[in-house]
Design a protein around this motif. Structure first.
Motif, mmCIF file in Angstrom:
data_model
loop_
_atom_site.group_PDB
_atom_site.id
_atom_site.type_symbol
_atom_site.label_atom_id
_atom_site.label_comp_id
_atom_site.label_asym_id
_atom_site.label_seq_id
_atom_site.Cartn_x
_atom_site.Cartn_y
_atom_site.Cartn_z
ATOM 1 N N ARG A 60 0.909 -1.230 0.064
ATOM 2 C CA ARG A 60 0.087 0.073 -0.064
ATOM 3 C C ARG A 60 0.825 1.327 0.064
ATOM 4 N NH1 ARG A 60 -3.230 -3.189 3.673
ATOM 5 N NH2 ARG A 60 -2.374 -2.071 5.270
ATOM 6 N N ALA A 61 1.958 1.175 0.875
ATOM 7 C CA ALA A 61 2.925 2.546 0.609
ATOM 8 C C ALA A 61 3.450 2.574 -0.662
ATOM 9 C CB ALA A 61 4.071 1.936 1.865
ATOM 10 N N ALA A 62 3.353 1.617 -1.500
ATOM 11 C CA ALA A 62 3.963 1.717 -2.875
ATOM 12 C C ALA A 62 2.806 2.107 -3.773
ATOM 13 C CB ALA A 62 4.709 0.700 -3.313
ATOM 14 N N GLY A 85 7.770 0.690 -1.435
ATOM 15 C CA GLY A 85 7.024 0.850 -0.362
ATOM 16 C C GLY A 85 7.410 0.836 0.890
ATOM 17 N N ALA A 86 8.632 -0.010 1.130
ATOM 18 C CA ALA A 86 9.394 -0.363 2.675
ATOM 19 C C ALA A 86 10.113 0.896 2.668
ATOM 20 C CB ALA A 86 10.395 -1.410 2.377
ATOM 21 N N THR A 87 10.784 1.820 1.914
ATOM 22 C CA THR A 87 11.211 2.941 1.915
ATOM 23 C C THR A 87 10.205 3.964 2.492
ATOM 24 O OG1 THR A 87 13.011 2.554 0.402
ATOM 25 C CG2 THR A 87 12.604 4.959 0.961
ATOM 26 N N ARG A 88 9.189 4.129 1.695
ATOM 27 C CA ARG A 88 7.898 5.144 2.111
ATOM 28 C C ARG A 88 7.502 5.110 3.592
ATOM 29 N NH1 ARG A 88 4.572 5.622 -3.271
ATOM 30 N NH2 ARG A 88 6.104 6.938 -4.593
ATOM 31 N N LEU A 89 7.386 3.487 3.811
ATOM 32 C CA LEU A 89 6.758 3.264 5.083
ATOM 33 C C LEU A 89 7.447 3.506 6.409
ATOM 34 C CD1 LEU A 89 4.409 2.110 6.876
ATOM 35 C CD2 LEU A 89 4.981 -0.152 6.274
ATOM 36 N N THR A 90 8.996 3.310 6.076
ATOM 37 C CA THR A 90 10.065 3.225 6.955
ATOM 38 C C THR A 90 10.141 4.712 7.488
ATOM 39 O OG1 THR A 90 11.269 1.218 6.404
ATOM 40 C CG2 THR A 90 12.420 2.979 7.572
#
Length: 420
Positions: A60-62, A85-90
């Motif tokens: 979802r973040a992606a 996504g992992a980058t944005r969420l982190t």
């Protein structure tokens, strides 16, 4: 601000394939006094545990779904989307104050993702990557965050073993300890970056640093032997400096020559993109560095040569190559979105180019200076001095430009310490 007694460590990995390792690491983080926060970046399967942030949250973040990611083409495109996504969420978790550090584990796929995540976190937030390719030339310099910590995941290709657990336990203890003790950069004075080499080669920092500190700036000096310039570029890309004195550019020459002592293709570009004013000079740009423990590169065997130590050696580039370097520098500066002043010391650009020294090459210096004069174009300011880069005239010129920019509001005024 009081540190959390149990720092929250974001633990990133593919739980469908590395569940045993991630569960072991979670326990290590707890034993070290931290609190694990698990993020699953699996695509195909599901972990045998419930992560705090599952693969659907990452997707979802992606701005996608797992089904979309699975249908994106191949494993490379799928993991690239998961990395986004992992980058944005982190970063969102960090900005919300929900994590105090990050550790990720992986082979080439997991490392690729982890490098993006680490670069998204501010300097001072501990970031640790456990990788089967740690310290490898497979990792380009521009992918490495300024304060990234890495450890080789020895014995970690498949499943737990005593070698693997020794590595993983060290890594978990290291990131928890870092989160407990890290002192983040202060913001009480404007930060000015400066690039240089050791005093035996470039000595201007000895005079410039105290003068700038007296004016109320924090001066951060970066050692331009590859990763130092990379660290400076990484922070500049995030707008971390009020101004940059980029006075040692041999990493640009190294990259053009194909040297492994490189800061990446974007060296001398990130400050301009971020709108940071720069005062630039060609310190040591006549040298090409190479590992001293390897044979001299074939195209440099007949050039003046200096062995700095058992790790690093340098040879001078040819006049035609120096002209190319000059044009490359001018091209990079021409793209800057903030004022740039280029100071050209016609009398020499590093200590070992003096007459009688190992790298003395007047023909090469003349070629570089001539090409530099022709290549620099407005709005970049060109300031040529007759003296050497290690002369008092060079320091005076740098300070004169800096003070003028402060007076004009280009560089924010410093905050001198109050008189006692």
């Amino acid at each position: 601000m009081t540190k959390a007694p149990h720092p929250r460590i974001l633990l990133i990995g593919t739980g469908d394939t590395k569940a045993d390792e991630l569960i072991f690491m979670s326990n290590c983080i707890r034993k070290a006094g931290g609190e694990p926060v698990l993020m699953d970046v699996s695509v195909l399967g599901d972990p045998p545990y419930q992560p705090h942030h599952d693969k659907h949250a990452v997707a979802r973040a992606a701005q996608a779904t797992i089904d979309i990611i699975m249908a994106s083409g191949d494993e490379n495109s799928a993991m690239s989307l998961m990395a986004l996504g992992a980058t944005r969420l982190t970063r969102a978790l960090c900005d919300a104050g929900e994590i105090d550090g990050m550790i990720a584990i992986g082979g080439t796929m997991g490392t690729d993702l982890a490098l993006d995540v680490a670069r998204a976190l501010p300097i001072g937030v501990p970031k640790f990557v456990v990788s089967t390719i740690a310290f490898s030339h497979l990792i380009p310099p521009e992918r490495i965050a300024a304060d990234l910590m890495m450890i080789l995941w020895a014995g970690g290709l498949y499943g737990l073993n005593s070698t693997c657990t020794a590595v993983l336990s060290q890594a978990c203890g290291a990131v928890v300890g870092a989160a407990k003790s890290a002192i983040k950069p202060r913001n009480d004075r404007p930060a000015v970056a400066m690039t240089s080499l050791g005093k035996s080669c470039l000595s201007y920092m000895v005079e410039l640093k105290p003068e700038l500190e007296r004016r109320g700036y924090e001066v951060i000096v970066f050692h331009t032997t590859g990763m130092g310039g990379r660290a400076m570029e990484s922070i500049a890309a995030q707008g971390g400096f009020a101004a940059i004195l980029d006075l040692s550019l041999q990493e640009v020459a190294n990259h053009l020559a194909g040297s492994v002592v490189s800061s990446g293709a974007d060296r001398l570009e990130n400050a301009g993109k971020a709108g940071i004013p720069q005062i630039v000079a060609p310190g040591a740009v006549d040298m090409v560095d190479f590992p001293a423990w390897q044979p001299i590169p074939r195209d440099l065997v007949d050039r003046p040569f200096h062995a700095h130590n058992r790790l690093l050696a340098s040879a001078t580039s040819r006049p035609d190559d120096r002209r190319k370097i000059a044009r490359a520098i001018a091209g990079k500066l021409a793209t800057a979105q903030a004022p740039v002043a280029y100071v050209l010391p016609a009398g020499g650009i590093q200590q070992w180019d003096h007459e009688g020294e190992a790298l003395h090459d007047p023909e090469g210096l003349s070629a570089f200076v001539d090409e530099m004069r022709a290549a620099i174009a407005k709005p970049v300011e060109l300031h040529e001095i007759r003296g050497h880069i290690n002369s008092p005239a060079f320091v005076e010129t740098i300070l004169g430009i800096f003070d003028r920019w402060v007076e004009a509001g280009i560089v924010p005024a410093g905050k001198p310490a109050a008189a006692s």
